[in-house]
Design a protein around this motif. Structure first.
Motif, PDB file in Angstrom:
ATOM      1  N   THR A   6     -23.932 -51.382 -33.454  1.00 55.24           N
ATOM      2  CA  THR A   6     -23.401 -52.005 -32.231  1.00 55.24           C
ATOM      3  C   THR A   6     -22.055 -52.695 -32.431  1.00 55.24           C
ATOM      4  OG1 THR A   6     -24.872 -53.878 -32.698  1.00 55.24           O
ATOM      5  CG2 THR A   6     -25.603 -52.264 -31.070  1.00 55.24           C
ATOM      6  N   GLY A  18     -25.535 -47.363 -30.388  1.00 52.19           N
ATOM      7  CA  GLY A  18     -24.093 -47.462 -30.509  1.00 52.19           C
ATOM      8  C   GLY A  18     -23.458 -46.153 -30.936  1.00 52.19           C
ATOM      9  N   GLU A  65     -25.512 -45.793 -25.791  1.00 54.56           N
ATOM     10  CA  GLU A  65     -24.193 -46.429 -25.746  1.00 54.56           C
ATOM     11  C   GLU A  65     -24.067 -47.215 -24.440  1.00 54.56           C
ATOM     12  OE1 GLU A  65     -20.901 -48.118 -26.073  1.00 54.56           O
ATOM     13  OE2 GLU A  65     -21.545 -46.923 -27.817  1.00 54.56           O
TER      14      GLU A  65
END
Length: 458
Positions: free
Chosen positions: A143, A10, A33
């Protein structure tokens, strides 16, 4: 399969600064990502919403122009220009974030969805379905979270809006219904009311921002009422239908009530993005609500795996996610680790006037049996707010009767978040309220009202 010193899942407001910190140690980092660089803050949260809030404030000021001696025959809102301006800011911030990451040769940016194959192996699935695997000595999960959509009859079959999709509108809703009276709902309610929409908030609670003190809730309700925003409390939406507009069948203390509107925003909170991470292939544990369990240093039950930000149940604010990166980095790579429980958690809701809070409010102090004295100063008595004709709201503070140190504060005021930072530094520095009461603060500023606030303590 390539092995990295650290894998970060993330590229949000924990993941990006953490990757940079680790890379400066000369270690290899894989930053994964699945969507876009920058996370919720840059793409769906802080940056775009506050850009739109600013557009709405301009509309509000223009609507009051005559109060300041400027006579305007008419004005109109162009929602397409509002969106274009918002998109420009998002692209600017996202581009800057991505550029700063890509120029770092120690960081590999890998686009795709990440899931644990085992506790040290991550499977990455690209948008095209291509699968690859990497392993990591340490792994950090950032995340984030996503809008929570309640299971209400008929809702899934309608074109409802979320806090993300509502910002893509190119037309101003005629009548915006908002399900949820939390901070997200309040910001969009006032924003679109100022754009010209009729707005109705439907909330399960008995008052707005029910975690704040009652006088704060009443003041915000009064402000919203003055701006023509309708609120329906103690109301539970039971059924949603759509045909050339929305109809919400709502259970209220007076029975069932049908509410109609052109658009519906579902602002009923957010849930952690943990469901598709493959955590069942590790010993990482989740709470009943899906948050990743961590200790005081954001370390999971797998000692080489950390979780940060919203997904770990940290306070859902960008500045806390950013600070989580500091905590995890210090614990994983340095010897001077700090606990997440040692920090003060400030926040600001960007309604107008802004609502900022830090530390204890009255109802929390009472619930915990903590002795306190309180002071309150109304903005209608402040010189600066009178000069700019922004007199709604107040400063409020709780202090320890013996040490005279500040326990907490609520600032509902023009630029409330800026004033909050001053009080936060006073709390960290142990500055007593009587010191602030006699401090020579520059005149005429909003901050000098802190003199008056501290003088009100009884």
């Amino acid at each position: 399969m390539e092995n990295y010193d650290a894998i970060v899942l993330g590229a949000g407001q924990s993941g990006m600064p953490l990757a940079k910190k680790i890379s400066k140690l000369g270690l290899s980092v894989a930053l994964i990502e699945k969507r876009v660089i920058g996370g919720t803050c840059i793409n769906d949260g802080c940056s775009p919403t506050k850009t739109m809030v600013s557009s709405a404030r301009v509309a509000h000021i223009v609507s009051r122009a005559a109060d300041f001696g400027t006579i305007l025959p008419h004005y109109r809102i162009d929602q397409r220009i509002v969106k274009k301006r918002k998109d420009h800011i998002v692209e600017l911030f996202r581009g800057g974030a991505e550029k700063s990451l890509r120029k770092n040769e120690s960081i590999d940016i890998l686009m795709g969805s990440a899931a644990f194959k085992d506790s040290r192996t991550i499977q990455i699935t690209s948008d095209t379905g291509e699968i690859s695997f990497i392993s990591g000595t340490k792994i950090f999960i950032n995340t984030g979270s996503e809008p929570r959509i309640p299971e209400i009859e008929g809702l899934a079959d309608t074109p409802y809006l979320t806090s993300t999709t509502i910002m893509e509108l190119e037309e101003t809703p005629e009548h915006l219904l908002i399900m949820g009276g939390g901070y997200i709902g309040l910001e969009f309610a006032q924003m679109f009311s100022r754009f010209g929409s009729k707005v109705t908030i439907i909330d399960r609670a008995e008052r707005l921002v029910h975690k704040e003190d009652e006088d704060v809730c009443k003041e915000i309700s009064q402000i919203f009422s003055e701006e023509g925003i309708d609120t329906l409390f103690n109301a539970e939406v039971r059924k949603v239908s759509y045909q050339d507009g929305f109809k919400l069948t709502t259970e209220t203390p007076k029975g069932l009530l049908d509410i109609k509107g052109s658009h519906l925003l579902v602002a009923t909170g957010r849930i952690p993005s943990s469901a598709h991470l493959g955590l069942e292939n590790t010993r990482v544990k989740l709470t009943d609500k899906g948050f990743i369990q961590t200790d005081d240093f954001l370390q999971t039950s797998e000692k080489h795996i950390y979780a940060l930000g919203d997904v770990a149940g940290s306070a859902p604010f960008t500045h806390i996610a950013y600070h989580d990166a500091h905590i995890a980095f210090q614990h994983a790579f340095k010897e001077n680790a700090v606990s997440k429980h040692e920090r003060l958690v400030p926040y600001c809701v960007f309604i107008d006037p802004q609502l900022g809070r830090i530390g204890l409010n009255e109802q929390e102090a009472q619930a915990k049996g903590i002795p306190y004295k309180t002071g309150k100063f109304l903005m209608k008595h402040a010189g600066r707010t009178l000069e700019v004709d922004e007199t709604r709201g107040f400063f409020k503070v709780q202090v320890d009767p013996e040490s005279k140190k500040i326990l907490g504060a609520t600032i509902l005021s023009l630029d409330g978040g800026e004033i909050l930072a001053t009080l936060q530094m006073a709390m960290v520095g142990g500055v007593t309220y009587d010191t602030i009461a006699t401090l020579p603060i520059a005149h005429p500023t909003l901050a000098e009202s802190l003199n008056n606030l501290m003088g009100q303590i009884e």
